[in-house]
Scaffold this active site. Structure first.
Site, PDB file in Angstrom:
ATOM      1  N   LEU A   1     -17.948  11.988  -4.375  1.00  0.00           N
ATOM      2  CA  LEU A   1     -17.951  12.834  -3.450  1.00  0.00           C
ATOM      3  C   LEU A   1     -17.757  14.217  -3.574  1.00  0.00           C
ATOM      4  CD1 LEU A   1     -17.985  12.186  -0.234  1.00  0.00           C
ATOM      5  CD2 LEU A   1     -15.775  13.117  -0.143  1.00  0.00           C
TER       6      LEU A   1
ATOM      7  N   GLU B   1     -17.406  17.383   2.439  1.00  0.00           N
ATOM      8  CA  GLU B   1     -18.166  17.928   3.508  1.00  0.00           C
ATOM      9  C   GLU B   1     -17.679  19.323   3.482  1.00  0.00           C
ATOM     10  OE1 GLU B   1     -18.307  15.580   7.025  1.00  0.00           O
ATOM     11  OE2 GLU B   1     -18.055  17.237   8.356  1.00  0.00           O
TER      12      GLU B   1
ATOM     13  N   ARG C   1     -21.609  12.808  10.402  1.00  0.00           N
ATOM     14  CA  ARG C   1     -22.129  12.291   9.041  1.00  0.00           C
ATOM     15  C   ARG C   1     -23.070  11.299   9.254  1.00  0.00           C
ATOM     16  NH1 ARG C   1     -16.217  11.753   6.266  1.00  0.00           N
ATOM     17  NH2 ARG C   1     -16.016  13.898   5.762  1.00  0.00           N
TER      18      ARG C   1
ATOM     19  N   HIS D   1     -21.656   8.872   3.617  1.00  0.00           N
ATOM     20  CA  HIS D   1     -21.403  10.272   3.587  1.00  0.00           C
ATOM     21  C   HIS D   1     -22.568  10.812   3.113  1.00  0.00           C
ATOM     22  CE1 HIS D   1     -19.704  14.025   2.528  1.00  0.00           C
ATOM     23  NE2 HIS D   1     -18.583  13.914   3.127  1.00  0.00           N
TER      24      HIS D   1
ATOM     25  N   PHE E   1     -15.810  21.556  10.036  1.00  0.00           N
ATOM     26  CA  PHE E   1     -15.961  20.184   9.649  1.00  0.00           C
ATOM     27  C   PHE E   1     -16.936  19.619  10.840  1.00  0.00           C
ATOM     28  CE2 PHE E   1     -14.708  17.284   6.344  1.00  0.00           C
ATOM     29  CZ  PHE E   1     -14.011  18.043   5.309  1.00  0.00           C
TER      30      PHE E   1
ATOM     31  N   GLN F   1     -19.242   4.078   7.256  1.00  0.00           N
ATOM     32  CA  GLN F   1     -19.816   5.524   7.322  1.00  0.00           C
ATOM     33  C   GLN F   1     -20.288   5.663   5.981  1.00  0.00           C
ATOM     34  OE1 GLN F   1     -16.925   9.292   7.248  1.00  0.00           O
ATOM     35  NE2 GLN F   1     -18.195   9.299   9.307  1.00  0.00           N
TER      36      GLN F   1
ATOM     37  N   GLY G   1       0.853  -1.086   0.048  1.00  0.00           N
ATOM     38  CA  GLY G   1       0.024  -0.020   0.141  1.00  0.00           C
ATOM     39  C   GLY G   1       0.865   1.235  -0.087  1.00  0.00           C
ATOM     40  N   ALA G   2       0.633   2.219  -0.829  1.00  0.00           N
ATOM     41  CA  ALA G   2       1.460   3.519  -1.193  1.00  0.00           C
ATOM     42  C   ALA G   2       0.418   4.603  -0.873  1.00  0.00           C
ATOM     43  CB  ALA G   2       2.097   3.283  -2.492  1.00  0.00           C
TER      44      ALA G   2
ATOM     45  N   ARG H   1     -16.307   7.814  12.050  1.00  0.00           N
ATOM     46  CA  ARG H   1     -15.288   8.724  12.080  1.00  0.00           C
ATOM     47  C   ARG H   1     -15.662  10.089  11.823  1.00  0.00           C
ATOM     48  NH1 ARG H   1     -12.337  10.968   7.157  1.00  0.00           N
ATOM     49  NH2 ARG H   1     -14.183  10.334   6.051  1.00  0.00           N
TER      50      ARG H   1
ATOM     51  N   HIS I   1     -18.825   5.295   2.345  1.00  0.00           N
ATOM     52  CA  HIS I   1     -17.632   6.353   2.107  1.00  0.00           C
ATOM     53  C   HIS I   1     -16.357   5.711   2.957  1.00  0.00           C
ATOM     54  CE1 HIS I   1     -15.617   9.993   1.680  1.00  0.00           C
ATOM     55  NE2 HIS I   1     -15.541  10.149   3.166  1.00  0.00           N
TER      56      HIS I   1
HETATM   57  C1  LIG Z   1     -13.761  10.556  -1.799  1.00  0.00           C
HETATM   58  C2  LIG Z   1     -13.096  10.759  -0.556  1.00  0.00           C
HETATM   59  C3  LIG Z   1     -12.647  11.961   0.051  1.00  0.00           C
HETATM   60  C4  LIG Z   1     -12.042  11.971   1.417  1.00  0.00           C
HETATM   61  N1  LIG Z   1     -11.891  13.252   2.037  1.00  0.00           N
HETATM   62  C5  LIG Z   1     -11.273  12.928   3.345  1.00  0.00           C
HETATM   63  C6  LIG Z   1     -10.904  14.115   4.027  1.00  0.00           C
HETATM   64  O1  LIG Z   1     -11.035  15.362   3.501  1.00  0.00           O
HETATM   65  N2  LIG Z   1     -10.092  14.173   5.079  1.00  0.00           N
HETATM   66  C7  LIG Z   1     -10.015  12.969   5.667  1.00  0.00           C
HETATM   67  O2  LIG Z   1      -9.375  12.851   6.824  1.00  0.00           O
HETATM   68  N3  LIG Z   1     -10.102  11.558   4.981  1.00  0.00           N
HETATM   69  C8  LIG Z   1     -10.825  11.738   3.649  1.00  0.00           C
HETATM   70  N4  LIG Z   1     -11.073  10.529   3.237  1.00  0.00           N
HETATM   71  C9  LIG Z   1     -10.565   9.333   3.590  1.00  0.00           C
HETATM   72  C10 LIG Z   1      -9.086   8.932   3.502  1.00  0.00           C
HETATM   73  O3  LIG Z   1      -8.816   9.660   2.132  1.00  0.00           O
HETATM   74  C11 LIG Z   1      -8.664   7.833   3.513  1.00  0.00           C
HETATM   75  O4  LIG Z   1      -9.176   6.838   4.655  1.00  0.00           O
HETATM   76  C12 LIG Z   1      -7.331   7.772   3.604  1.00  0.00           C
HETATM   77  O5  LIG Z   1      -6.584   8.123   2.359  1.00  0.00           O
HETATM   78  C13 LIG Z   1      -6.796   5.958   3.531  1.00  0.00           C
HETATM   79  O6  LIG Z   1      -5.443   6.367   3.402  1.00  0.00           O
HETATM   80  P1  LIG Z   1      -4.538   4.605   3.257  1.00  0.00           P
HETATM   81  O7  LIG Z   1      -3.269   5.100   3.446  1.00  0.00           O
HETATM   82  O8  LIG Z   1      -5.029   3.869   4.443  1.00  0.00           O
HETATM   83  O9  LIG Z   1      -5.129   4.046   2.120  1.00  0.00           O
HETATM   84  P2  LIG Z   1      -5.152   4.458   0.287  1.00  0.00           P
HETATM   85  O10 LIG Z   1      -4.658   5.906   0.172  1.00  0.00           O
HETATM   86  O11 LIG Z   1      -6.483   3.997   0.118  1.00  0.00           O
HETATM   87  O12 LIG Z   1      -4.059   3.387  -0.162  1.00  0.00           O
HETATM   88  C14 LIG Z   1      -4.162   2.065  -0.323  1.00  0.00           C
HETATM   89  C15 LIG Z   1      -3.001   1.495  -0.877  1.00  0.00           C
HETATM   90  O13 LIG Z   1      -2.995  -0.039  -1.003  1.00  0.00           O
HETATM   91  C16 LIG Z   1      -2.675  -0.551  -2.236  1.00  0.00           C
HETATM   92  N5  LIG Z   1      -3.397  -1.644  -2.164  1.00  0.00           N
HETATM   93  C17 LIG Z   1      -4.647  -2.025  -1.851  1.00  0.00           C
HETATM   94  N6  LIG Z   1      -4.949  -3.446  -2.084  1.00  0.00           N
HETATM   95  C18 LIG Z   1      -3.771  -3.925  -2.652  1.00  0.00           C
HETATM   96  C19 LIG Z   1      -3.214  -5.196  -2.971  1.00  0.00           C
HETATM   97  N7  LIG Z   1      -3.797  -6.361  -2.898  1.00  0.00           N
HETATM   98  N8  LIG Z   1      -1.737  -5.383  -3.498  1.00  0.00           N
HETATM   99  C20 LIG Z   1      -1.106  -4.175  -3.519  1.00  0.00           C
HETATM  100  N9  LIG Z   1      -1.426  -2.962  -3.107  1.00  0.00           N
HETATM  101  C21 LIG Z   1      -2.702  -2.936  -2.727  1.00  0.00           C
HETATM  102  C22 LIG Z   1      -3.418   0.632  -3.112  1.00  0.00           C
HETATM  103  O14 LIG Z   1      -2.570   0.483  -4.316  1.00  0.00           O
HETATM  104  C23 LIG Z   1      -3.022   2.065  -2.443  1.00  0.00           C
HETATM  105  O15 LIG Z   1      -1.608   2.180  -2.799  1.00  0.00           O
HETATM  106  C24 LIG Z   1     -11.827  10.576   2.135  1.00  0.00           C
HETATM  107  C25 LIG Z   1     -12.218   9.569   1.157  1.00  0.00           C
HETATM  108  C26 LIG Z   1     -12.748   9.385  -0.095  1.00  0.00           C
HETATM  109  C27 LIG Z   1     -13.206   8.348  -0.551  1.00  0.00           C
END
Ligand SMILES: Cc1cc2nc3c(=O)[nH]c(=O)nc-3n(C[C@H](O)[C@H](O)[C@H](O)COP(=O)(O)OP(=O)(O)OC[C@H]3O[C@@H](n4cnc5c(N)ncnc54)[C@H](O)[C@@H]3O)c2cc1C
Ligand code: FES
Lengths: 254, 602
Positions: free
Chosen positions: B266, B269, B300, B256, B141, B254, B15-16, B409, B367
């Site tokens: 989306l 908010e 939410r 949204h 928010f 959640q 995950g990146a 959340r 969401h």
């Molecule tokens: C539209 C939208 C708006 C949002 N706005 C906000 C906001 O304003 N403020 C806030 O705090 N949060 C917000 N959120 C929530 C927040 O964006 C996410 O919870 C957060 O970015 C998740 O980060 P993460 O690093 O956990 O995962 P992600 O950024 O989802 O990254 C997941 C990573 O895992 C990798 N991966 C997944 N499965 C595999 C696999 N099987 N093999 C290899 N790689 C894999 C993907 O390639 C990716 O690199 C929003 C969410 C959405 C959907």
């Protein structure tokens, strides 16, 4: 139902190519019902789910922010996810979708972006912060943010790169995407290596190669202006020394 | 085995997004050199980039103008004036938002580290919006009692992700872009590595590592109307569960309040944070009847339920009456162009509406995934209610459940949580590796097993009965989850959901893909992802059926009250020997003196 809301039929021609089995790329045609609001990406997803699962393309966010889905549609590069299919249909309700130009094809609409990313790395896309880093944020005025001209919102989709006539002729050219990034860092008052950056982009493959054809501006789905950024970098390269002095003074008050 | 490709790393990160990239950065800064980061999409395509509204931290840069009320204008706090915000207040808001299911120790860590990590983002190059005197701009928010969402217009996640990715590249982190993690190797509660697929070539690899980290993101793709990227198929969650790791609080998802009508994309908010109104078909600001104090800025879960109630009582808008209006016409073009440019573009493209002139039709959209892989505050995955760690396995971000978000959340807390706990995990992994952890023996048969699964998906001759399409199964699942495990739930609906998930799981045995090639086979990935959706959906609906109360985002019309007596506890689901979820429960970490449970009113 008004005529506008009715579902129409489209003929979607997709360039197919799997280098492991195909001698060369060819077009395949799919008939797609187009309800109101269907995007190009929706149409590709429909084809993949309902007709031919082997049709291959990249996508993720569905709303023009991840930069995955840029393709060539009727000769123009754009994002598949934010373009309504109806806006690109010809009078005969046809559309032709190909991969982005100038890059080797991995499969169907998926291209090998290695060169694209290499150019991006060439300009050192990261900020190099100054030494005087305090415990809080640097002070940057709203005007200074505005001067960045939203360059920080570039999604690296590559639509500009694949539209650039200079890239077409010379793959060594740094390219509009990377030069826009260089512009972002040079204009950012926090960056401490603008001289080095200007040096990086002023070589034979840099800003002076741009022919100001403006294709990148037309192609950008985020309405950014790489040409103007390149123009700015050119001017700054020309008056670099004076500029550096100015910055030094400014950094004392961050 | 002759055809076994093996890679080794001290630390392997899957995950990146923000969580994974922070983990890699901080493990590196804490002395580990050999780190690999695997991502199924190019790192910059990770879903973190979609976050719009902001990242929470009590910076005390702005305050409401005195006497202008809860929706009035904001001004920068002059130097020397009293602060209005504090980590303590942030902590209380988060606990209240979580409906007291959040673990308070972990929340305290998060809010305390918040200001520093936001400043660090800024010093690494994030282009934030600014106050007139040059500080980071903040907005209101939902559920936060003061403006503490630090933002970059409405593409905050985008600038955070690009910034941290660039710095990670600068630090020499090795990225494997477009590699798919298929399987996690855990034996005797010790993690040994993963099996992964290089998507471009179709080649399988055994990757051995001393520590493995999952930052694989959320599981919102199990619903039809969702704000989530197509990549958010809960892979990590399903893979961990299949490897014997429990899942925690999966029933909490959640919805949204403002997804584009019919699409789910989306509208941040921030639209309401900047002053937008919600209106029903009669033009009424119906939130008056549900949260008279906070109105549109109630949290939410509450706003989504209010919308859904309006819709179900016949006051919805749109062709089938399933929508609500988000009205920003009174904000004016200038403010919208400056603060919400992306939202305006989205509404133009996906709703055909210019929000400057007309209200946009919206509806609740799946969401955020509050549940996930249970971890402690150092990112260490735990395997039971006592907190026994799975040695060498770490997780953070949306795939993990700490739990800082509890039953609901608060917006802007997830970018924060992914960053803070990603960074802490990196540090903890570095300490683990540097304390002399060794590569553990692995069962090489795991690669063969995964290869076999892939072959089966391509082999039409092995079908017993009618051939099924993975895409069609996924569609049926999403429809069922939306109908039966959405904003409102009850025993009947959740039972139907259980039955449907079981039926689809059975049918999946005959699912076969059309693309039989090795190279960049997204048909294959789609099928594997569908299987993941089925795996964790089963846990969601079973956990939800068992929880006979309403708390945060889990709302049961047949049990409309929160029940602290019986349900102030986390659900833990293990996969039993029949492949069924076996539920047990874990205590919530509560500081009974400071933040005992209260009624949650807004
Ligand atoms: C539209 C939208 C708006 C949002 N706005 C906000 C906001 O304003 N403020 C806030 O705090 N949060 C917000 N959120 C929530 C927040 O964006 C996410 O919870 C957060 O970015 C998740 O980060 P993460 O690093 O956990 O995962 P992600 O950024 O989802 O990254 C997941 C990573 O895992 C990798 N991966 C997944 N499965 C595999 C696999 N099987 N093999 C290899 N790689 C894999 C993907 O390639 C990716 O690199 C929003 C969410 C959405 C959907
Ligand atoms: S799918 Fe993300 S930009 Fe189109």
């Amino acid at each position: 139902m008004t005529a506008q809301e009715q579902t129409i039929q489209a003929r979607v021609h997709i360039q197919r190519y799997n280098p492991d089995v195909d001698r060369k790329p060819y077009l395949q045609t799919f008939d797609v019902p187009v309800p109101q609001g269907m995007t190009i990406l929706d149409a590709l997803a429909y084809i993949k789910a309902e007709i031919d699962g082997s049709v291959t393309f990249r996508r993720s966010c569905r709303h023009a922010i991840c930069g995955s889905c840029a393709v060539n549609v009727n000769g123009k590069n754009m994002l598949a996810c934010n373009t309504p299919l109806r806006t690109v249909l010809t009078k005969k309700n046809e559309v032709t979708i190909r991969p982005l130009s100038f890059q080797p094809i991995i499969k169907d609409l998926v291209v090998d972006r290695s060169a694209f990313w290499e150019q991006y790395l060439k300009v050192k896309p990261w900020l190099i912060p100054p030494e005087n880093s305090g415990p809080k944020e640097y002070r940057v005025t709203p005007e200074e943010v505005k001067a960045l001209n939203r360059a920080e919102t570039c999604i690296m989709c590559g639509a500009c790169y694949a539209s650039c006539q200079v890239v077409a002729m010379n793959r060594q050219y740094i390219g509009p995407h990377a030069l826009l990034k260089a512009f972002l860092r040079v204009l950012d008052p926090r960056d401490s290596a603008p001289a080095e950056r200007l040096e990086l982009v002023s070589g034979t493959d840099g800003v002076f190669r741009c022919h100001t054809i403006f294709n990148c501006i037309d192609a950008c789905p985020k309405n950014l202006n790489p040409t103007e950024a390149i123009e700015t970098l050119r001017k700054l390269t020309q008056r670099r020394l004076a500029f550096e002095k100015e910055r030094e003074e400014r950094q004392k008050t961050l | 085995m002759a055809d076994l490709n093996v890679i080794t790393h001290d630390i392997l990160i899957v995950g990146a997004g923000l969580a994974g990239t922070w983990a890699a950065m901080s493990a590196g800064e804490n002395g580990v050199k050999d780190i690999g980061v695997l991502s199924k999409v190019h790192p910059l395509r990770s879903h973190s980039s979609a976050a719009q509204g902001g990242i929470a931290a009590a910076l005390n840069n702005v305050r409401p103008v005195e006497g202008t009320g809860p929706r009035g204008p904001l001004e920068q706090i002059p130097p020397g004036d009293d602060p209005i915000d504090s980590p303590d207040l942030h902590m209380f808001d988060t606990i209240k938002g979580s409906d007291w299911l959040g673990d308070q120790g972990a929340i305290e860590i998060m809010v305390n580290e918040a200001p520093e990590i936001v400043y660090q983002y800024e010093r690494m190059g994030c282009v934030f919006s600014r106050t007139p005197d040059g500080r980071i701009a903040q907005r209101r928010f939902g559920g936060h009692s003061v403006p503490r969402a630090n933002y970059a217009a409405d593409y905050t996640g985008h600038v955070l992700l690009h910034t941290i990715h660039e710095q990670a590249v600068r630090n020499g982190v090795k990225f494997y872009a477009e590699w798919y993690c298929l399987d996690l190797l855990v034996e005797d509660n010790v993690c040994r590595g993963v099996v992964a697929l290089d998507i471009t070539t179709g080649e399988l690899y055994l990757i051995r590592a001393k520590a493995v980290f999952f930052g694989t993101g959320g599981y919102g793709r199990a619903w039809k109307i969702t704000s989530n990227a197509t990549a958010n198929t809960g892979d990590g969650v399903a893979i961990a569960y299949n490897a014997g790791v429990p899942l925690m609080d999966m029933e909490f998802v959640q919805f949204h309040p403002t997804g584009v009508y019919g699409k789910g994309i989306l509208m941040s908010e921030a639209c309401r944070g900047e002053g937008g109104y919600l209106r029903n078909v009669n033009g009424d600001r119906f939130m008056e009847n549900y949260a008279p104090d906070k109105m549109e800025l109630a949290p939410r879960d509450l706003v989504s339920r209010s919308e859904q109630t309006e819709i179900e009582q016949g006051r919805g808008v749109g062709a089938d009456g399933e929508g609500i209006y988000l009205d920003m016409t009174h904000l004016g073009a200038e403010k919208i162009m400056e603060r919400l440019p992306q939202v305006r573009e989205l509404a133009l493209n996906f709703a055909g509406v210019d929000i400057i002139d007309a209200p946009a039709p919206i509806q609740p959209t799946a969401h955020y995934s509050m549940g996930g892989i249970p971890v402690n505050a150092n990112g260490q995955v735990i395997s039971d209610a006592e907190g026994t760690p799975v040695v060498g396995f770490y997780a953070a971000g949306e795939c993990a459940c700490i739990s800082v978000h509890g039953a609901n959340r608060l917006g802007t807390n997830s970018l924060l949580g992914a960053s803070v706990f990603g960074r802490r995990s990196g540090k903890a992994m570095a300490a683990f590796v540097l304390s002399g952890a060794a590569l553990q023996p692995v069962d090489e048969g795991a690669v063969k097993k995964n290869r076999q699964c892939i072959s089966t998906l391509m082999d039409d001759s092995s079908i017993n009965g009618k051939k099924e399409s993975p895409a069609a199964i996924a569609e049926e699942l999403k429809t069922a989850m939306t109908r039966y495990a959405g904003v409102f739930r009850d025993e009947e609906r959740l039972t139907l959901a259980c039955e449907k998930v079981q039926e689809l799981t059975d049918r999946f045995k005959n699912a076969r893909i059309m693309d039989k090639s090795r190279r960049f086979n997204t048909d294959l990935l789609g099928a594997i992802e569908t299987e993941h959706l089925l795996t964790f959906s089963k846990v969601i609906v079973n956990s939800g059926l068992a929880r006979t109360e309403s708390r945060g985002a889990h709302y049961r019309t047949d049990y409309p009250k929160r029940d602290d007596e019986d349900w102030l506890k986390h659900t833990m689901a293990h996969k039993d020997s029949n492949g069924e979820p076996e539920l047990s429960y874990k205590d919530v970490d509560i500081d009974w003196d400071r933040y005992p449970p209260q009624e949650r009113k807004y």
